[in-house]
Design a protein around this motif. Sequence first.
Motif, PDB file in Angstrom:
ATOM      1  N   ARG A  37       0.851  -1.190   0.000  1.00 59.31           N
ATOM      2  CA  ARG A  37       0.000   0.000   0.000  1.00 59.31           C
ATOM      3  C   ARG A  37       0.886   1.239   0.000  1.00 59.31           C
ATOM      4  O   ARG A  37       2.050   1.179   0.371  1.00 59.31           O
ATOM      5  CB  ARG A  37      -0.889   0.003   1.237  1.00 59.31           C
ATOM      6  CG  ARG A  37      -1.851  -1.159   1.260  1.00 59.31           C
ATOM      7  CD  ARG A  37      -2.891  -0.973   2.372  1.00 59.31           C
ATOM      8  NE  ARG A  37      -3.777  -2.124   2.444  1.00 59.31           N
ATOM      9  CZ  ARG A  37      -4.784  -2.355   1.619  1.00 59.31           C
ATOM     10  NH1 ARG A  37      -5.013  -1.538   0.638  1.00 59.31           N
ATOM     11  NH2 ARG A  37      -5.542  -3.418   1.772  1.00 59.31           N
ATOM     12  N   VAL A  38       0.313   2.354  -0.408  1.00 64.76           N
ATOM     13  CA  VAL A  38       1.025   3.630  -0.372  1.00 64.76           C
ATOM     14  C   VAL A  38       1.503   3.886   1.061  1.00 64.76           C
ATOM     15  O   VAL A  38       0.746   3.708   2.012  1.00 64.76           O
ATOM     16  CB  VAL A  38       0.101   4.781  -0.842  1.00 64.76           C
ATOM     17  CG1 VAL A  38       0.759   6.136  -0.614  1.00 64.76           C
ATOM     18  CG2 VAL A  38      -0.270   4.606  -2.304  1.00 64.76           C
ATOM     19  N   GLY A  39       2.772   4.259   1.196  1.00 67.89           N
ATOM     20  CA  GLY A  39       3.340   4.571   2.507  1.00 67.89           C
ATOM     21  C   GLY A  39       3.818   3.386   3.314  1.00 67.89           C
ATOM     22  O   GLY A  39       4.422   3.554   4.370  1.00 67.89           O
ATOM     23  N   ALA A  62       8.841   5.872 -10.878  1.00 67.01           N
ATOM     24  CA  ALA A  62       7.411   6.119 -10.704  1.00 67.01           C
ATOM     25  C   ALA A  62       6.605   5.634 -11.912  1.00 67.01           C
ATOM     26  O   ALA A  62       7.138   5.514 -13.022  1.00 67.01           O
ATOM     27  CB  ALA A  62       7.166   7.611 -10.479  1.00 67.01           C
ATOM     28  N   ARG A  87       9.852  13.153  -7.642  1.00 63.39           N
ATOM     29  CA  ARG A  87       8.522  12.925  -8.249  1.00 63.39           C
ATOM     30  C   ARG A  87       8.551  11.787  -9.271  1.00 63.39           C
ATOM     31  O   ARG A  87       7.652  10.948  -9.305  1.00 63.39           O
ATOM     32  CB  ARG A  87       8.033  14.203  -8.922  1.00 63.39           C
ATOM     33  CG  ARG A  87       6.767  14.011  -9.708  1.00 63.39           C
ATOM     34  CD  ARG A  87       5.608  14.752  -9.099  1.00 63.39           C
ATOM     35  NE  ARG A  87       4.399  14.517  -9.881  1.00 63.39           N
ATOM     36  CZ  ARG A  87       3.402  13.768  -9.456  1.00 63.39           C
ATOM     37  NH1 ARG A  87       3.456  13.182  -8.297  1.00 63.39           N
ATOM     38  NH2 ARG A  87       2.332  13.599 -10.200  1.00 63.39           N
ATOM     39  N   THR A 107       9.667   2.928   0.493  1.00 65.01           N
ATOM     40  CA  THR A 107       8.289   3.327   0.741  1.00 65.01           C
ATOM     41  C   THR A 107       7.817   4.080  -0.492  1.00 65.01           C
ATOM     42  O   THR A 107       8.436   5.070  -0.891  1.00 65.01           O
ATOM     43  CB  THR A 107       8.203   4.229   1.989  1.00 65.01           C
ATOM     44  OG1 THR A 107       8.746   3.510   3.098  1.00 65.01           O
ATOM     45  CG2 THR A 107       6.769   4.607   2.296  1.00 65.01           C
ATOM     46  N   PRO A 109       5.452   6.551  -2.502  1.00 62.87           N
ATOM     47  CA  PRO A 109       4.621   7.692  -2.114  1.00 62.87           C
ATOM     48  C   PRO A 109       3.251   7.770  -2.780  1.00 62.87           C
ATOM     49  O   PRO A 109       2.408   8.552  -2.338  1.00 62.87           O
ATOM     50  CB  PRO A 109       5.473   8.893  -2.523  1.00 62.87           C
ATOM     51  CG  PRO A 109       6.322   8.395  -3.642  1.00 62.87           C
ATOM     52  CD  PRO A 109       6.569   6.943  -3.352  1.00 62.87           C
ATOM     53  N   ARG A 110       3.026   6.989  -3.841  1.00 64.19           N
ATOM     54  CA  ARG A 110       1.710   7.016  -4.488  1.00 64.19           C
ATOM     55  C   ARG A 110       1.442   5.679  -5.184  1.00 64.19           C
ATOM     56  O   ARG A 110       2.353   4.892  -5.421  1.00 64.19           O
ATOM     57  CB  ARG A 110       1.581   8.181  -5.457  1.00 64.19           C
ATOM     58  CG  ARG A 110       2.505   8.173  -6.624  1.00 64.19           C
ATOM     59  CD  ARG A 110       2.313   9.467  -7.444  1.00 64.19           C
ATOM     60  NE  ARG A 110       3.143   9.476  -8.619  1.00 64.19           N
ATOM     61  CZ  ARG A 110       4.406   9.865  -8.642  1.00 64.19           C
ATOM     62  NH1 ARG A 110       5.007  10.272  -7.543  1.00 64.19           N
ATOM     63  NH2 ARG A 110       5.082   9.849  -9.764  1.00 64.19           N
ATOM     64  N   ALA A 111       0.179   5.466  -5.510  1.00 60.64           N
ATOM     65  CA  ALA A 111      -0.249   4.206  -6.122  1.00 60.64           C
ATOM     66  C   ALA A 111       0.174   4.125  -7.581  1.00 60.64           C
ATOM     67  O   ALA A 111       0.486   5.135  -8.215  1.00 60.64           O
ATOM     68  CB  ALA A 111      -1.764   4.071  -6.010  1.00 60.64           C
ATOM     69  N   GLY A 112       0.169   2.893  -8.093  1.00 58.97           N
ATOM     70  CA  GLY A 112       0.477   2.657  -9.501  1.00 58.97           C
ATOM     71  C   GLY A 112       1.518   1.568  -9.673  1.00 58.97           C
ATOM     72  O   GLY A 112       1.927   0.924  -8.708  1.00 58.97           O
ATOM     73  N   TRP A 114       5.011   0.780 -10.102  1.00 55.86           N
ATOM     74  CA  TRP A 114       6.377   1.255  -9.910  1.00 55.86           C
ATOM     75  C   TRP A 114       7.332   0.200 -10.432  1.00 55.86           C
ATOM     76  O   TRP A 114       7.015  -0.994 -10.456  1.00 55.86           O
ATOM     77  CB  TRP A 114       6.653   1.503  -8.431  1.00 55.86           C
ATOM     78  CG  TRP A 114       6.011   2.728  -7.900  1.00 55.86           C
ATOM     79  CD1 TRP A 114       4.694   2.899  -7.576  1.00 55.86           C
ATOM     80  CD2 TRP A 114       6.653   3.973  -7.647  1.00 55.86           C
ATOM     81  NE1 TRP A 114       4.485   4.170  -7.127  1.00 55.86           N
ATOM     82  CE2 TRP A 114       5.666   4.857  -7.154  1.00 55.86           C
ATOM     83  CE3 TRP A 114       7.963   4.430  -7.780  1.00 55.86           C
ATOM     84  CZ2 TRP A 114       5.960   6.166  -6.796  1.00 55.86           C
ATOM     85  CZ3 TRP A 114       8.251   5.737  -7.421  1.00 55.86           C
ATOM     86  CH2 TRP A 114       7.254   6.590  -6.942  1.00 55.86           C
ATOM     87  N   ARG A 139      -0.871  -0.216  -4.115  1.00 59.17           N
ATOM     88  CA  ARG A 139      -2.308   0.063  -3.967  1.00 59.17           C
ATOM     89  C   ARG A 139      -2.549   1.289  -3.129  1.00 59.17           C
ATOM     90  O   ARG A 139      -1.802   1.684  -2.319  1.00 59.17           O
ATOM     91  CB  ARG A 139      -3.007  -1.133  -3.325  1.00 59.17           C
ATOM     92  CG  ARG A 139      -2.822  -2.394  -4.128  1.00 59.17           C
ATOM     93  CD  ARG A 139      -3.415  -3.597  -3.447  1.00 59.17           C
ATOM     94  NE  ARG A 139      -2.372  -4.126  -2.559  1.00 59.17           N
ATOM     95  CZ  ARG A 139      -2.602  -4.724  -1.415  1.00 59.17           C
ATOM     96  NH1 ARG A 139      -3.811  -4.895  -0.995  1.00 59.17           N
ATOM     97  NH2 ARG A 139      -1.639  -5.177  -0.676  1.00 59.17           N
TER      98      ARG A 139
END
Length: 139
Positions: A37-39, A62, A87, A107, A109-112, A114, A139
């Motif tokens: 999960r994110v984070g 990313a 970013r 970690t 930072p956002r979903a998708g 990677w 997720r």
Amino acid sequence: MKAKILVAVALLVALSVAPAASAKLRMWLTVGDGKPRVGQPVTVTLRAERELAYDLKLIAVAPGKSWYDVVGVVTGDSSRAKARIPRDGFGVPVARVAPDSWRAVVTFPRAGKWRLIIPNGAPQGFMIPPPVVRTIVVR
């Protein structure tokens, strides 16, 4: 006729100086949780088939970003690379845990989707294509 001989000689020279496939360094990347999960901190293990005198690198790219641009900017090994760090992606600190193994915690930072990349098989620079690319769905 001379052109064919020159092509044949050039081919022989190229084949004699090209490294053998068996000379390539095999590497592996293992992810503790393949769908984090994110984070969420995720443990990543990097391994090489033999002891190395240098450290491997790990880079997170990313979703939708160019691996070449991110790797080139993070490593500083490409003057043509254009990426906005962190970013577009970022370098992940790794710690050697054995002569042929490294561990990292990443970690996202956002979903998708990677990509985790081991870009190097040598002390300097990065390889095209990278020796190891692993897609992680966050997720």
